[in-house]
Design an enzyme around this catalytic site. Structure first.
Site, PDB file in Angstrom:
ATOM      1  N   HIS A 189     -28.571  -6.823  -8.141  1.00 34.08           N
ATOM      2  CA  HIS A 189     -27.217  -6.459  -7.685  1.00 34.08           C
ATOM      3  C   HIS A 189     -26.341  -7.717  -7.592  1.00 34.08           C
ATOM      4  O   HIS A 189     -25.193  -7.727  -8.048  1.00 34.08           O
ATOM      5  CB  HIS A 189     -27.352  -5.754  -6.330  1.00 34.08           C
ATOM      6  CG  HIS A 189     -26.082  -5.409  -5.637  1.00 34.08           C
ATOM      7  ND1 HIS A 189     -25.751  -4.120  -5.280  1.00 34.08           N
ATOM      8  CD2 HIS A 189     -25.046  -6.191  -5.195  1.00 34.08           C
ATOM      9  CE1 HIS A 189     -24.565  -4.124  -4.676  1.00 34.08           C
ATOM     10  NE2 HIS A 189     -24.130  -5.367  -4.594  1.00 34.08           N
ATOM     11  N   GLU A 190     -26.902  -8.800  -7.021  1.00 41.09           N
ATOM     12  CA  GLU A 190     -26.110 -10.025  -6.842  1.00 41.09           C
ATOM     13  C   GLU A 190     -25.843 -10.714  -8.177  1.00 41.09           C
ATOM     14  O   GLU A 190     -24.751 -11.253  -8.399  1.00 41.09           O
ATOM     15  CB  GLU A 190     -26.806 -10.990  -5.869  1.00 41.09           C
ATOM     16  CG  GLU A 190     -27.037 -10.446  -4.458  1.00 41.09           C
ATOM     17  CD  GLU A 190     -25.834  -9.772  -3.834  1.00 41.09           C
ATOM     18  OE1 GLU A 190     -24.699 -10.177  -4.110  1.00 41.09           O
ATOM     19  OE2 GLU A 190     -26.035  -8.812  -3.054  1.00 41.09           O
ATOM     20  N   HIS A 244     -22.948  -9.240  -9.816  1.00 40.53           N
ATOM     21  CA  HIS A 244     -21.664  -9.760  -9.313  1.00 40.53           C
ATOM     22  C   HIS A 244     -21.244 -10.999 -10.104  1.00 40.53           C
ATOM     23  O   HIS A 244     -20.072 -11.173 -10.439  1.00 40.53           O
ATOM     24  CB  HIS A 244     -21.769 -10.142  -7.832  1.00 40.53           C
ATOM     25  CG  HIS A 244     -21.583  -9.002  -6.876  1.00 40.53           C
ATOM     26  ND1 HIS A 244     -20.449  -8.226  -6.845  1.00 40.53           N
ATOM     27  CD2 HIS A 244     -22.382  -8.519  -5.887  1.00 40.53           C
ATOM     28  CE1 HIS A 244     -20.557  -7.314  -5.883  1.00 40.53           C
ATOM     29  NE2 HIS A 244     -21.728  -7.469  -5.292  1.00 40.53           N
ATOM     30  N   GLY A 299     -27.245  -9.553   1.018  1.00 44.34           N
ATOM     31  CA  GLY A 299     -27.030 -10.389  -0.161  1.00 44.34           C
ATOM     32  C   GLY A 299     -25.549 -10.663  -0.337  1.00 44.34           C
ATOM     33  O   GLY A 299     -24.701  -9.871   0.104  1.00 44.34           O
ATOM     34  N   GLN A 350     -17.992 -12.812  -4.741  1.00 41.21           N
ATOM     35  CA  GLN A 350     -17.428 -11.976  -3.676  1.00 41.21           C
ATOM     36  C   GLN A 350     -16.561 -12.763  -2.698  1.00 41.21           C
ATOM     37  O   GLN A 350     -15.779 -12.175  -1.956  1.00 41.21           O
ATOM     38  CB  GLN A 350     -18.556 -11.279  -2.902  1.00 41.21           C
ATOM     39  CG  GLN A 350     -19.312 -10.249  -3.735  1.00 41.21           C
ATOM     40  CD  GLN A 350     -20.459  -9.686  -2.941  1.00 41.21           C
ATOM     41  OE1 GLN A 350     -21.550 -10.237  -2.944  1.00 41.21           O
ATOM     42  NE2 GLN A 350     -20.219  -8.591  -2.246  1.00 41.21           N
ATOM     43  N   CYS A 403     -22.615  -2.390  -0.715  1.00 39.33           N
ATOM     44  CA  CYS A 403     -22.111  -3.708  -1.104  1.00 39.33           C
ATOM     45  C   CYS A 403     -21.031  -4.120  -0.112  1.00 39.33           C
ATOM     46  O   CYS A 403     -20.178  -3.303   0.252  1.00 39.33           O
ATOM     47  CB  CYS A 403     -21.520  -3.613  -2.510  1.00 39.33           C
ATOM     48  SG  CYS A 403     -20.811  -5.158  -3.103  1.00 39.33           S
ATOM     49  N   LEU A 404     -21.059  -5.389   0.310  1.00 37.53           N
ATOM     50  CA  LEU A 404     -20.044  -5.871   1.257  1.00 37.53           C
ATOM     51  C   LEU A 404     -18.639  -5.813   0.650  1.00 37.53           C
ATOM     52  O   LEU A 404     -17.655  -5.787   1.390  1.00 37.53           O
ATOM     53  CB  LEU A 404     -20.371  -7.303   1.709  1.00 37.53           C
ATOM     54  CG  LEU A 404     -21.651  -7.446   2.545  1.00 37.53           C
ATOM     55  CD1 LEU A 404     -21.922  -8.908   2.854  1.00 37.53           C
ATOM     56  CD2 LEU A 404     -21.554  -6.625   3.827  1.00 37.53           C
TER      57      LEU A 404
HETATM   58 NI    NI Z   1     -22.545  -6.407  -3.700  1.00 38.96          NI
END
Ligand code: NI
Length: 167
Positions: A133-134, A137, A46, A51, A91-92
Site C-alpha cells: 500500500h505504501e 503511494h 503506515g 502523503q 488510508c490516512l
Molecule cells: Ni495510504
C-alpha cells in the site's frame, strides 16, 4: 520533531511519482522521524513521504500493537510477490473509508535503512499489505483506485464535501 500535514484524496499531489533518495543524510533521517511521529499520532500503521507532500521514496510502517516496531524503508523495491489475499484497507489520506483490496500474500522487499545500508526482508499478511500500500503511494497510487469507478466517484464526492465542511 514535528507533525506533518497529511494530504487528503483527491488532492492531485497524491498522484506524483516519487524520486529515489540519492543519499541517506540527516535531512532524510529527520523527515523519517517526523513521518513516524505523524503516523503514530494520526494514528496509522503506515505513511509514505508522498502523503506529506515530499516526493521521495521513503516509507514508515509499524503494524505492532505496542507501536514499538518501526520500520523505515528507503527506496523500497519488491523483489518477489507470491500468492494473493484480500484485506480491508484504510488510508490516512482517505479518512473514514475502508474497503477490500487484493494484494500479494507474501513479498520480499529490498530497501535502504536509516544508515544507508541495503537490506532485504520478507513480509506476509498485514505487513505485506501495508508495505505494498505504501509503495503504491510512492508510485502515485491511492488504494481507492483498485475499487470500482462508481465507488471512486462516491469517495471523491464524500471527501470533497468533508473538506468543504471543515473550512
Ligand atoms: Ni495510504
Amino acid at each position: 520533531m514535528a507533525l506533518l500535514k497529511i494530504l487528503h484524496y483527491p488532492d492531485p499531489r497524491l498522484h506524483t511519482v516519487a524520486k529515489p533518495v540519492s543519499e541517506v543524510d540527516d535531512a532524510i533521517r529527520g523527515l523519517a522521524a517526523d513521518m513516524a511521529e505523524t503516523m503514530y499520532s494520526a494514528p496509522g500503521i503506515g505513511l509514505a513521504a508522498t502523503q506529506v507532500d515530499r516526493h521521495i521514496r521513503l516509507i514508515v510502517v509499524d503494524i505492532s500493537e505496542q507501536k514499538n516496531r518501526l520500520l523505515t524503508l528507503i527506496n523500497p523495491r519488491i523483489l518477489m510477490k507470491e500468492g494473493e489475499s484480500v484485506h480491508e484497507e484504510g488510508c490516512l489520506s482517505v479518512p473514514g473509508i475502508y474497503d477490500k483490496v487484493a494484494r500479494a500474500e507474501h513479498i520480499r522487499v529490498q530497501a535502504l535503512d536509516l544508515a544507508g545500508k541495503t537490506f532485504e526482508m520478507d513480509a506476509t499478511g498485514l505487513l505485506a499489505v501495508c508495505i505494498q500500500h505504501e509503495i503504491d503511494h510512492l508510485d502515485g497510487k491511492v488504494f481507492v483506485e483498485y475499487l470500482s469507478r462508481l465507488k471512486q466517484t462516491r469517495i471523491r464526492h464524500k471527501l470533497l464535501k468533508q473538506a468543504r465542511e471543515a473550512m
